[in-house]
Design an enzyme around this catalytic site. Sequence first.
Site, mmCIF file in Angstrom:
data_model
loop_
_atom_site.group_PDB
_atom_site.id
_atom_site.type_symbol
_atom_site.label_atom_id
_atom_site.label_comp_id
_atom_site.label_asym_id
_atom_site.label_seq_id
_atom_site.Cartn_x
_atom_site.Cartn_y
_atom_site.Cartn_z
ATOM 1 N N GLY A 46 -1.566 27.742 1.779
ATOM 2 C CA GLY A 46 -0.447 27.249 2.576
ATOM 3 C C GLY A 46 0.352 28.396 3.153
ATOM 4 O O GLY A 46 0.404 29.481 2.561
ATOM 5 N N GLN A 51 7.386 32.596 6.988
ATOM 6 C CA GLN A 51 6.730 33.745 6.347
ATOM 7 C C GLN A 51 6.160 34.732 7.353
ATOM 8 O O GLN A 51 5.871 35.883 6.997
ATOM 9 C CB GLN A 51 5.599 33.258 5.433
ATOM 10 C CG GLN A 51 6.079 32.472 4.234
ATOM 11 C CD GLN A 51 4.915 31.948 3.430
ATOM 12 O OE1 GLN A 51 4.385 30.877 3.708
ATOM 13 N NE2 GLN A 51 4.473 32.696 2.435
ATOM 14 N N CYS A 91 2.511 32.671 -3.974
ATOM 15 C CA CYS A 91 3.019 32.667 -2.603
ATOM 16 C C CYS A 91 2.531 33.936 -1.935
ATOM 17 O O CYS A 91 2.586 35.012 -2.539
ATOM 18 C CB CYS A 91 4.549 32.622 -2.622
ATOM 19 S SG CYS A 91 5.307 32.589 -0.988
ATOM 20 N N LEU A 92 2.068 33.807 -0.705
ATOM 21 C CA LEU A 92 1.624 34.998 0.026
ATOM 22 C C LEU A 92 2.772 35.981 0.234
ATOM 23 O O LEU A 92 2.530 37.165 0.430
ATOM 24 C CB LEU A 92 1.013 34.583 1.374
ATOM 25 C CG LEU A 92 -0.360 33.918 1.265
ATOM 26 C CD1 LEU A 92 -0.792 33.315 2.583
ATOM 27 C CD2 LEU A 92 -1.388 34.932 0.770
ATOM 28 N N HIS A 133 6.272 23.207 -1.592
ATOM 29 C CA HIS A 133 6.445 24.666 -1.600
ATOM 30 C C HIS A 133 6.661 25.197 -0.175
ATOM 31 O O HIS A 133 7.585 25.982 0.073
ATOM 32 C CB HIS A 133 5.203 25.310 -2.243
ATOM 33 C CG HIS A 133 5.149 26.798 -2.189
ATOM 34 N ND1 HIS A 133 5.217 27.597 -3.317
ATOM 35 C CD2 HIS A 133 5.046 27.670 -1.147
ATOM 36 C CE1 HIS A 133 5.159 28.871 -2.962
ATOM 37 N NE2 HIS A 133 5.052 28.942 -1.646
ATOM 38 N N GLU A 134 5.830 24.734 0.757
ATOM 39 C CA GLU A 134 5.932 25.222 2.140
ATOM 40 C C GLU A 134 7.197 24.703 2.815
ATOM 41 O O GLU A 134 7.830 25.425 3.599
ATOM 42 C CB GLU A 134 4.686 24.831 2.949
ATOM 43 C CG GLU A 134 3.360 25.345 2.403
ATOM 44 C CD GLU A 134 3.350 26.835 2.087
ATOM 45 O OE1 GLU A 134 4.088 27.596 2.750
ATOM 46 O OE2 GLU A 134 2.622 27.239 1.172
ATOM 47 N N HIS A 137 10.159 26.857 2.098
ATOM 48 C CA HIS A 137 10.258 28.057 2.944
ATOM 49 C C HIS A 137 11.119 27.784 4.178
ATOM 50 O O HIS A 137 11.868 28.657 4.622
ATOM 51 C CB HIS A 137 8.876 28.508 3.413
ATOM 52 C CG HIS A 137 8.110 29.332 2.417
ATOM 53 N ND1 HIS A 137 8.551 30.563 1.979
ATOM 54 C CD2 HIS A 137 6.938 29.117 1.790
ATOM 55 C CE1 HIS A 137 7.659 31.069 1.124
ATOM 56 N NE2 HIS A 137 6.668 30.204 0.979
#
Length: 167
Positions: A46, A51, A91-92, A133-134, A137
Amino acid sequence: MAPLEILEFPDPRLRKVAKPVKLVDGRIADLADQMLETMYEAPGIGLAASQVNVHKRLIVIDVSENKDQPLILINPEIRLSEGEIETPEGCLSVPGFYEPVMRFQQIQCDAIGRDGEPFSLEASDLLAVCIQHEMDHLEGKLFVDYLTGTKRQMIRKKLQKLQKQQA
Ligand code: QAP
Ligand code: CO
């Protein structure tokens, strides 16, 4: 196509609140495609526009085994939520760290697709967790915000040290 640069915690730009997409045009579709490429290359499951330093309400997800089920959600809204599930999240933007977080186990959400058409989606387990989660962000929120202050600080220090070495 070169992947987009991913901001890393504790970059303050990750804290910006994203603005709704007013019009789903070719540029938004291109951005979504670039985000999917960036996510697949990482590899991740994701990625939120926040991000990659684009503060618009757009997320991309693919939790499928074969990485062949891309999802693009523009202006996503959660309509219904139920149950609880605790999953180790990564998380990236927080590379190298995974910690359990509590989320809703099942959600129904509304969004707009790459084609500009509104749609609804029912999701459970990993997909539901990933959407939540996304969507966090887009509010400038990260999974580390759910951890204890001590854990978050430890992660921040380790990442800052790595980031200085790379600079
Ligand atoms: C969010 O995260 C997520 O630490 C998406 O070194 C993750 O794609 C939701 C990644 C888990 C639910 C469960 C993380 C890649 C990718 C790393 C990701 C890393 C390399 C994270
Ligand atoms: Co993330």
